[in-house]
Each structure stands twice: as C-alpha cells, then as structure tokens.
Write a protein that holds these residues in place. Structure first.
Motif, PDB file in Angstrom:
ATOM      1  N   SER A  60      58.015  15.104  25.371  1.00 53.31           N
ATOM      2  CA  SER A  60      56.990  14.876  24.342  1.00 53.31           C
ATOM      3  C   SER A  60      56.589  13.405  24.284  1.00 53.31           C
ATOM      4  O   SER A  60      55.411  13.078  24.169  1.00 53.31           O
ATOM      5  N   TRP A  64      51.495  11.448  25.684  1.00 50.99           N
ATOM      6  CA  TRP A  64      50.794  10.893  24.516  1.00 50.99           C
ATOM      7  C   TRP A  64      49.455  11.581  24.271  1.00 50.99           C
ATOM      8  O   TRP A  64      48.945  11.564  23.161  1.00 50.99           O
ATOM      9  N   THR A  66      48.930  14.802  24.256  1.00 45.33           N
ATOM     10  CA  THR A  66      49.195  15.967  23.403  1.00 45.33           C
ATOM     11  C   THR A  66      49.914  15.569  22.129  1.00 45.33           C
ATOM     12  O   THR A  66      49.625  16.119  21.055  1.00 45.33           O
ATOM     13  N   PHE A  67      50.851  14.624  22.235  1.00 44.92           N
ATOM     14  CA  PHE A  67      51.671  14.204  21.089  1.00 44.92           C
ATOM     15  C   PHE A  67      51.243  12.791  20.707  1.00 44.92           C
ATOM     16  O   PHE A  67      51.812  11.810  21.186  1.00 44.92           O
ATOM     17  N   ARG A 293      55.498  12.701  16.120  1.00 42.85           N
ATOM     18  CA  ARG A 293      54.205  12.690  16.779  1.00 42.85           C
ATOM     19  C   ARG A 293      53.351  13.757  16.093  1.00 42.85           C
ATOM     20  O   ARG A 293      53.873  14.567  15.313  1.00 42.85           O
ATOM     21  N   THR A 294      52.047  13.798  16.417  1.00 45.50           N
ATOM     22  CA  THR A 294      51.139  14.808  15.873  1.00 45.50           C
ATOM     23  C   THR A 294      50.407  15.458  17.037  1.00 45.50           C
ATOM     24  O   THR A 294      49.906  14.741  17.920  1.00 45.50           O
ATOM     25  N   THR A 295      50.370  16.788  17.059  1.00 43.12           N
ATOM     26  CA  THR A 295      49.749  17.459  18.214  1.00 43.12           C
ATOM     27  C   THR A 295      48.226  17.353  18.146  1.00 43.12           C
ATOM     28  O   THR A 295      47.615  17.513  17.093  1.00 43.12           O
ATOM     29  N   VAL A 312      55.415  16.762  14.527  1.00 40.22           N
ATOM     30  CA  VAL A 312      56.570  17.086  15.365  1.00 40.22           C
ATOM     31  C   VAL A 312      57.604  15.971  15.212  1.00 40.22           C
ATOM     32  O   VAL A 312      57.311  14.799  15.477  1.00 40.22           O
TER      33      VAL A 312
END
Ligand code: OVM
Length: 402
Positions: A60, A64, A66-67, A293-295, A312
């Motif tokens: 993850s 970067w 995606t997350f 992180r944020t999707t 996440v």
C-alpha cells in the motif's frame, strides 16, 4: 431464505479500538489478532479498513496512486473536514506537488549534508553521556531522549535556543491529531495556542540561522522552486517530524536495552553494532506506529474489495513483527538483518529524515556502549500514550561505568 449479506463481503471485521488506552499501552496482542484476522480487516468502531501484515502494508505504501496522502494521513478526511492546521506540503500531498517539495527536502538532507552533521552530533553526545554516566543514575527520557534531539537537530536547523521546549508539545499535538478526537487529542491540544504561535514564528526566514538546514529550504525560494510561504511550511515539516519521533526512538532504544541485558552485553562488546541495533529498535518498538492512506478508487487487496474514498490504517509496528516477514519477530536481536523494517515507511513518502534519525541513534548508542558496562532500570517506567507515537514518559536508569 438467503443468509444476510456481510457488511463488507469477504472482509473480516474487528471490534478493537486501535486508539484506546488498552491498545496503545500494549498493542502487540492486538496486532497479532489483526494480522491473523486477515490481510485486510474492517475496524467497525471508526468505519475504516486496516492492514497489519508486512506484505500489504508495504504494498500500500508503494502504491501512492491508489493510497493517496492528500486527504490526510490520519483518521480525518481532509475532503470532508477542515484540518487542524494548513496541510503539510510533503506529508499530506500527492505528486506533482509532493515531487517538487520532496525534491527540496531531499537536497537539504542529502548524504553530504548528513556527513557535515556527524562531528557536531558526536561532540554533543559525548558531552551528554559523560555527564549522565558520572551521575550514575538518570531518567532515560527526561535527561537523555528529550535533551539530545532538540539540541542537535535544533542546532542543525538553526533554531534559537529559546523556545525549543515547544517542539515536543507540538509533536505531541501533530501525532495525536492523526487519531480520533479522543481524550489524548483533547489533552494534547489543551494549551495549543502558544505552542502553535512559537512554531509559526520559527517558520520564517529571519527566525533561523543563515547557515542551517532551515536557511537551505529558503534558498529554494530564492531560486523560484518554492514560494516564500511554501518554504516556511516545509520548515514546519522539519519541526513537526524531526524531534518527537527521534525523542521517542531514543527512549525506546534505552528501554529495549534495559529490558534485554544480553543484547546490551553484545553492543557493549562491539559498539560498531550501534547502527544496526538502532534499526532493530525501530523494528521492535517503532516510534511511529501507524499512518493512514485514503483510497482514490475501488481496489482489491488480497481478495478484499475496499471502496473508493476509504480511510486505510496501516500498522507499521505490526508489519515489523509479522511472522510472515520475520524470524522470531518478538525477539529483540541486534544482530538480525533488519532490512525492510517499516518504521520509516517506504515508497515516495518514506521518511526523508531517516538518515538524520539513524545518525542520532547510532551516535547515542555507540557513545553509551563505549562508556557503560551495565544499564538497568532503577524504578517504575511510565508509558506516554499518543494516538500515533509509541514511547515513554519516564525510564529511571542506573548505569555502571566501563
Ligand atoms: C510534516 C510531517 C512529516 C512527517 C511526519 C509528520 C507529524 C509530519 O510534513 O509536517 O508527523
């Protein structure tokens, strides 16, 4: 009749609160529970997804696209809530902004810049350790861990001596602010105004010495790479991320050795192990335990579908003890090969100051190893709870000189 649909198909859920006092006091049994539950776990208490295994945490952090980080790397979603301060231009940013700011910080903290810090850092460590060894007993936190980074990193940045006592309270605020607005958050922010006031005042060209790391950020404003305001915010990143982290890491190092005298004997016999020993401390007792992180899209991770716009929670400290990645992960072993420990993160946001942190850790441990035969706890330790940081409030120590 069909079975009721699972709230999150294929995804185990957990009722644990990763920001409760019980979890923060002793996270390791909870980490194991989360790792064993599955590669992705839904944390019902906050409506977020979590990863605690090394493979998924690393993957993850290395994606970067995606997350992302621009929605904040704490629980708060900057797209829905106003952040407590203007977002960091590097931590809480994605490319292309992140690329431009990170380039400047990486230059200011280049291998050459780090080399120039060593002699001064060593002189200060020798002086501090000599004084503490002469005293014979001291508090590992108040008298060592909280003294060394504000002095040497503060000097390196070019901060005035006056007001540095604000650095730790500010770090406490910033790292608690990655979690929920719980009691820890509220306590950290009880006296926020003067602390924020001092930090903000230091984030100006005329507040820092002309020959320090701070001034070198402003040189990037002179060349047009950054605006003056951006340079000030990047200096703020040094003050936020560069002190409380290393204070807790040094305190955790002293804790590890006080608890593992066999490992101290190994280091004492061979001070050249200091650098790897500090790396093992970062694996075993990671000062920074978590980041979010944020999707940016719906994504499948090891069979679980996470929706777009989800928060996440990545457990760096749990990845560091994942038996899928490490042999005997719960053993503190300074001779182990520690490559891949997640305490500094990885990917484009991997700690930009990690070579400064390693320099501080190596120098303090090597200095102690040369001067101290035995290091023992001399009274009850006190944990300091923080929504993100793992560390101590008090660690009474007795040392036997060589
Ligand atoms: C920042 C920053 C960077 C890394 C960690 C951190 C509070 C802050 O850019 O302000 O923790």
């Amino acid at each position: 009749m069909s079975a009721p649909a699972l709230p999150h198909p294929g995804c185990p859920t957990s009722a644990v609160d990763p920001f409760s006092r019980a979890f923060l006091l002793d996270p390791y049994p909870f980490h194991q529970e989360l790792r064993e539950a599955g590669p992705v776990v839904h944390i019902d208490a906050y409506g977020l997804w979590a990863m605690a295994r090394h493979a998924e945490v690393a993957a993850s952090l290395n994606d970067w696209q995606t997350f992302c980080s621009s929605a904040g790397v704490g629980l708060s979603d900057f797209r829905k809530e106003t952040p407590w301060r203007p977002p960091s231009l590097v931590l809480e940013a994605d490319p292309p902004l992140h690329t431009r700011t990170r380039t400047v910080l990486a230059r200011v903290l280049s291998p050459n810049a780090i080399r120039e810090l060593r002699a001064g850092f060593e002189r200060e460590a020798e002086c501090l350790v000599d004084r503490l060894v002469a005293a014979g007993q001291f508090d590992g936190i108040k008298d060592l861990a909280e003294v060394y980074p504000p002095k040497v990193f503060g000097d390196a940045v070019g901060l005035p001596a006056e007001g540095r006592e604000n650095l730790l309270p500010y770090g406490g605020m910033a790292f608690n602010a990655f979690g929920p607005r719980n009691e820890l958050f509220e306590t950290a922010f009880a006296n926020a105004a003067p602390v924020i006031g001092w930090i903000t005042a230091m984030c100006r060209r005329d507040a820092v010495a002309a020959d320090g790391l701070g001034a070198r950020i402003f040189q990037a404003a002179d060349s047009g790479e950054l605006s003056e305001e951006e340079a000030g915010l990047l200096l703020r990143s040094f003050l936020t991320a560069g002190v409380d982290t290393t204070v807790n890491a040094l305190g955790n190092a002293l804790f590890c050795f006080a608890e593992h005298p066999d490992q101290w004997a190994l280091l004492q016999a061979n001070p050249a192990l200091a650098r790897n020993a500090f790396e093992e401390v970062l694996r075993f007792e990671a000062a920074v335990q978590t980041f979010f992180r944020t999707t940016t899209r719906q994504v499948e991770v090891s069979g679980t579908t996470i929706p777009e716009g989800a928060k996440v929670l990545l457990f760096l400290g749990a990845a560091n003890r994942d038996p899928r990645a490490w042999q005997r992960p719960d053993n503190f072993d300074i001779n182990r090969r520690v490559v891949g420990q997640m305490g500094f993160g990885t990917g484009i946001h991997g700690c930009v100051g990690q070579m400064v942190a390693r320099l501080e850790g190596e120098i303090i441990l090597a200095s102690l190893a040369r001067k101290v035969r035995r290091i023992e706890r001399n009274g009850p330790l006190q944990r300091r709870l923080n929504n993100t940081l793992r560390g101590l409030d008090a660690l009474p120590l007795r040392v036997t000189p060589v």
